[in-house]
Design a protein around this motif. Structure first.
Motif, PDB file in Angstrom:
ATOM      1  N   ASP A  54       0.828  -1.216   0.000  1.00 55.00           N
ATOM      2  CA  ASP A  54       0.000   0.000   0.000  1.00 55.00           C
ATOM      3  C   ASP A  54       0.859   1.261   0.000  1.00 55.00           C
ATOM      4  OD1 ASP A  54      -2.427  -1.240  -0.106  1.00 55.00           O
ATOM      5  OD2 ASP A  54      -2.923  -0.996   2.012  1.00 55.00           O
ATOM      6  N   ASN A  55       1.954   1.234   0.746  1.00 56.29           N
ATOM      7  CA  ASN A  55       2.842   2.401   0.782  1.00 56.29           C
ATOM      8  C   ASN A  55       3.481   2.651  -0.586  1.00 56.29           C
ATOM      9  OD1 ASN A  55       2.391   2.899   3.523  1.00 56.29           O
ATOM     10  ND2 ASN A  55       3.960   1.440   4.138  1.00 56.29           N
ATOM     11  N   HIS A  60       3.214   5.705  -5.903  1.00 54.95           N
ATOM     12  CA  HIS A  60       2.881   5.698  -7.326  1.00 54.95           C
ATOM     13  C   HIS A  60       1.733   6.666  -7.627  1.00 54.95           C
ATOM     14  CE1 HIS A  60       1.967   4.179 -11.354  1.00 54.95           C
ATOM     15  NE2 HIS A  60       0.706   4.055 -10.957  1.00 54.95           N
ATOM     16  N   THR A  61       0.716   6.671  -6.752  1.00 60.32           N
ATOM     17  CA  THR A  61      -0.438   7.555  -6.941  1.00 60.32           C
ATOM     18  C   THR A  61      -0.022   9.021  -6.946  1.00 60.32           C
ATOM     19  OG1 THR A  61      -1.877   5.937  -5.853  1.00 60.32           O
ATOM     20  CG2 THR A  61      -2.702   8.186  -6.014  1.00 60.32           C
ATOM     21  N   MET A  62       0.993   9.332  -6.129  1.00 61.22           N
ATOM     22  CA  MET A  62       1.473  10.707  -6.072  1.00 61.22           C
ATOM     23  C   MET A  62       2.446  11.036  -7.203  1.00 61.22           C
ATOM     24  SD  MET A  62      -0.136  12.135  -3.646  1.00 61.22           S
ATOM     25  CE  MET A  62       0.773  13.671  -3.522  1.00 61.22           C
ATOM     26  N   GLY A  65       7.462   6.635  -9.022  1.00 57.49           N
ATOM     27  CA  GLY A  65       7.744   5.204  -9.113  1.00 57.49           C
ATOM     28  C   GLY A  65       6.666   4.429  -9.843  1.00 57.49           C
ATOM     29  N   LYS A  66       7.031   3.830 -10.977  1.00 50.08           N
ATOM     30  CA  LYS A  66       6.071   3.043 -11.755  1.00 50.08           C
ATOM     31  C   LYS A  66       6.277   1.545 -11.588  1.00 50.08           C
ATOM     32  CE  LYS A  66       5.262   6.500 -15.360  1.00 50.08           C
ATOM     33  NZ  LYS A  66       5.295   6.776 -16.814  1.00 50.08           N
ATOM     34  N   ASN A  67       7.279   1.159 -10.796  1.00 45.48           N
ATOM     35  CA  ASN A  67       7.597  -0.256 -10.642  1.00 45.48           C
ATOM     36  C   ASN A  67       7.620  -0.656  -9.173  1.00 45.48           C
ATOM     37  OD1 ASN A  67       8.582  -1.400 -13.469  1.00 45.48           O
ATOM     38  ND2 ASN A  67       9.314   0.709 -13.293  1.00 45.48           N
ATOM     39  N   VAL A  68       7.129  -1.852  -8.900  1.00 44.17           N
ATOM     40  CA  VAL A  68       7.207  -2.459  -7.566  1.00 44.17           C
ATOM     41  C   VAL A  68       7.703  -3.889  -7.756  1.00 44.17           C
ATOM     42  CG1 VAL A  68       5.943  -3.198  -5.510  1.00 44.17           C
ATOM     43  CG2 VAL A  68       5.311  -1.060  -6.646  1.00 44.17           C
ATOM     44  N   LEU A 196      -6.235  -1.018 -10.719  1.00 49.09           N
ATOM     45  CA  LEU A 196      -6.578   0.274 -10.123  1.00 49.09           C
ATOM     46  C   LEU A 196      -5.532   1.334 -10.403  1.00 49.09           C
ATOM     47  CD1 LEU A 196      -7.833  -1.214  -6.788  1.00 49.09           C
ATOM     48  CD2 LEU A 196      -9.250  -0.080  -8.490  1.00 49.09           C
ATOM     49  N   ASN A 197      -4.406   0.917 -10.977  1.00 53.04           N
ATOM     50  CA  ASN A 197      -3.311   1.852 -11.263  1.00 53.04           C
ATOM     51  C   ASN A 197      -2.743   1.526 -12.642  1.00 53.04           C
ATOM     52  OD1 ASN A 197      -2.760   3.220  -8.389  1.00 53.04           O
ATOM     53  ND2 ASN A 197      -3.113   1.040  -8.068  1.00 53.04           N
ATOM     54  N   ALA A 198      -3.518   1.865 -13.669  1.00 53.82           N
ATOM     55  CA  ALA A 198      -3.116   1.539 -15.034  1.00 53.82           C
ATOM     56  C   ALA A 198      -1.706   2.071 -15.305  1.00 53.82           C
ATOM     57  CB  ALA A 198      -4.109   2.134 -16.032  1.00 53.82           C
TER      58      ALA A 198
END
Length: 650
Positions: A54-55, A60-62, A65-68, A196-198
């Motif tokens: 979630d963190n 990413h939402t902000m 970082g596009k990768n996890v 949820l995060n295309a």
């Protein structure tokens, strides 16, 4: 008398303050829901993974970082994101001090799911090993913990690593007993993040997960193209995204999300969608359809993003009351306004879809009217039976209990543990009833073999007294909103009859309540087949291999008991098999599973294909010479084939 007064004393010595770590370890359910062993998708070990990821998603939402990267090796979990990285001076505080975090400042994290800075602290406290490293602007810092206690804190040093955070943890086996990770649960969790995060890319143990079309991809994966009634409607707006279709299943299949969090228990946003969808459809067709007919067989995904969401608990599985923005519209008005514009426009622009939706609603209407008479009689019968329902031995807490007041945390914890065992016969139900936990475990007793309901309409649920009483006991007649037990467990004997009953009950749930299975509520109880013991030790074995290992360990010809039925296990013994060490085998439906095709193959009348399958897959293990074994195997295959042929003829 003096002794009683002393026991009841309530003074300064009665008050005890726990530090953050002690409180989390003493009351883990408040922070991660139920503990479990990994056999259920909402077990604590998956919540721990979620809390860390979630963190990463909030970063990413902000826009960072596009990768996890997620790696799970045996029981160790590692998560690496490429966001801004924890400020180096606060690495220890962020993972070990309650109410320390950046998400209280909406400028740093807007519309995030992690609001109170508890998640990673809970993971830290519940892990035998927890390590966090922050990489920030060419510098890095690491801290290591054991059960939440700081072991080592490194000094800042130079690094060539890109910005971000690296977390490694191992859940504590004294808390999560006999735990194991089920890959399908983790994959579903990761896919939800991607939908949820295309554009977000998650790499899990070398496999890449990414979605381009958001909730459209989710619904395509959760439905089968040849079973939906019209192409998926995909509607997007500011802070809201919805995908909708109808299929031929019974019930409602809803997936709802808030700020990227999968709210498995729904909440105000899901209820707002249900009400708004009905209103807009009625207005479009200018006809006062019944709400149940409009929503019957719906399959939809709803995602919203709001500031300061009010979740019912730390596990964030249910959204409480809120307005969309401070001083703004209620959630219902927000959803009505959005669907009034977007859904209405879509249906006007796509008349074929509008026509297919109308036909699906009118089909539900016809089916409901056909059921009306028998449903009324059946429900009256069920109400009378429920007053003295000998089939159900109920428990104190239920999954649909409201969590409020001073005991809110206890209710949430108990609610997640609620279980109903569906047993065959009085002997098995008697053993479970005597050994169960009366606050969270209920028992529903079947009488003989239930009806094979494949290919039958829902009329049979009301005509068949046992099925009708069961759906009332579970409270699923009108969907999962009022489900009374989190875990529905099939507890049948480990023999041919027990397997047959299990198949018939699986058919019942898949045919009429598939969303119950899709949401991970259905399980099969595993009980030992053998008891191997000598005068000093008793070992319970779940398969032949374990039995042989136990014999080898105990030596000198130990006593071996084969449990042919659950009723043969004493209540004292049964208590350990449904207690903390309970073994549940989850009933899982892969997204690509065609339920009707599956049921037709195994429970329908295509017996020739089934006969060939059984013959091709029949295995017989005998400790005999090769020739004798071959002759017996041939004879058994012929016997099975003959039995199937007779069954079909009958």
């Amino acid at each position: 008398m003096a002794e009683k007064i002393q026991q009841g004393d309530y003074n300064e010595d009665s008050i005890r303050s726990l530090d953050w770590r002690e409180h989390i370890r003493l009351r883990p359910g408040m922070y991660i829901g139920k503990l479990g062993d990994g056999s259920s998708p909402d077990d604590g070990i998956y919540v721990m993974i979620k809390e860390v990821i979630d963190n990463c998603i909030d970063e990413h939402t902000m826009g960072y970082g596009k990768n996890v990267e997620l790696t799970i090796a045996e029981k160790s979990v590692t998560v690496r994101d490429f966001g801004r990285g924890i400020p180096l001076g606060k690495v220890v505080d962020v993972v070990s001090k309650i109410n320390t975090g950046a998400k209280y400042d909406s400028k740093a994290f807007q519309k995030s799911v992690g609001l109170n800075g508890v998640g990673t602290k809970a993971v830290n406290a519940l892990s035998t090993y927890f390590k966090v490293t922050a990489f920030r602007d060419g510098r890095q810092k690491t801290a290591e913990f054991q059960n939440g206690v700081l072991l080592k804190e490194s000094k800042e040093k130079d690094t060539t690593e890109p910005n971000g955070t690296l977390v490694t943890f191992t859940p504590d086996e004294t808390i999560f007993k006999n735990y194991h990770f089920i890959n399908d649960y983790i994959e579903n969790q990761l896919w939800n993040y991607c939908y949820l995060n295309a554009g977000l890319v998650i790499n899990y143990n070398g496999k890449k997960y990414v979605s381009k079309n958001g909730l459209l991809d989710l619904l395509q994966r959760r439905t089968n193209a040849d079973e939906i009634r019209y192409p998926i409607m995909h509607l997007k707006g500011e802070d809201v995204e919805i995908a909708i279709t109808h299929n031929n299943d019974y019930g409602e299949d809803l997936y709802s999300f808030v700020n990227g969090q999968y709210t498995t228990q729904g909440g105000t946003h899901q209820q707002a969608f249900r009400e708004a969808f009905v209103k807009v459809v009625r207005d479009f067709y200018k006809k006062d359809y019944e709400a149940a007919d409009i929503r019957g067989s719906i399959c939809a995904a709803i995602s919203i993003r709001v500031q300061e969401p009010v979740f019912e608990s730390q596990t964030k599985t249910k959204l409480g009351s809120l307005t969309v923005y401070d001083g703004g519209p209620t959630m219902r008005n927000f959803m009505v306004d959005f669907l009034n514009k977007e859904l209405d426009n879509y249906l006007h622009k796509n008349p074929q879809t509008a026509d297919a939706l109308r036909k699906r609603i009118e089909q539900s209407e016809r089916e409901r009217k056909e059921l009306a008479g028998i449903k009324k009689l059946a429900n009256e019968r069920a109400k009378k039976a429920n007053l003295h329902n000998k089939k159900l031995r109920d428990c104190k807490f239920h999954y649909n209990d409201e969590a409020e007041g001073r005991n809110k945390e206890e209710i949430i914890e108990k609610r997640n543990q609620t279980t109903v065992f569906i047993t065959e016969g009085d002997s098995a139900s008697g053993s479970i009833t005597k050994s169960r936990r009366v606050d969270t475990q209920a028992v529903f007793s079947l009488r003989g073999k239930p009806l094979n309901c494949y290919g039958l309409t829902k009329k049979v649920v009301y005509e068949n007294e046992e099925f009708n009483l069961l759906q009332h006991a579970l409270n699923i007649e009108d969907g999962l909103e009022g489900l009374r037990y989190n875990n529905i467990v099939l507890a049948t004997d480990a023999d041919v009859d027990g397997m047959h009953i299990r198949l018939l009950m699986l058919t019942f749930f898949l045919q009429f309540f598939p969303d119950l299975v899709k949401n991970g509520h259905l399980h099969i109880l595993e009980t030992p087949l053998f008891r191997v013991r000598n005068k000093k030790q008793t070992i319970y074995c779940y398969n032949e291999t374990e039995k042989q290992e136990a014999i080898k360990k105990l030596g000198e010809k130990p006593e071996i008991t084969r449990f042919k039925g659950l009723g043969e296990i004493s209540p004292e013994e049964f208590a350990r098999f449904i207690g903390d060490d309970i073994k549940l085998q989850p009933v899982m439906l892969l997204p690509e599973t065609h339920i009707q095709q599956l049921l037709e193959y195994y429970m329908g009348k295509n017996t020739m294909q089934r006969q060939e399958f059984i013959i091709d897959n029949l295995k017989i293990e005998l400790d005999l010479t090769e020739d004798v074994e071959h002759d017996i195997e041939e004879a058994k295959v012929e016997a099975v084939a003959e039995h199937i042929s007779e069954e079909v003829a009958a």
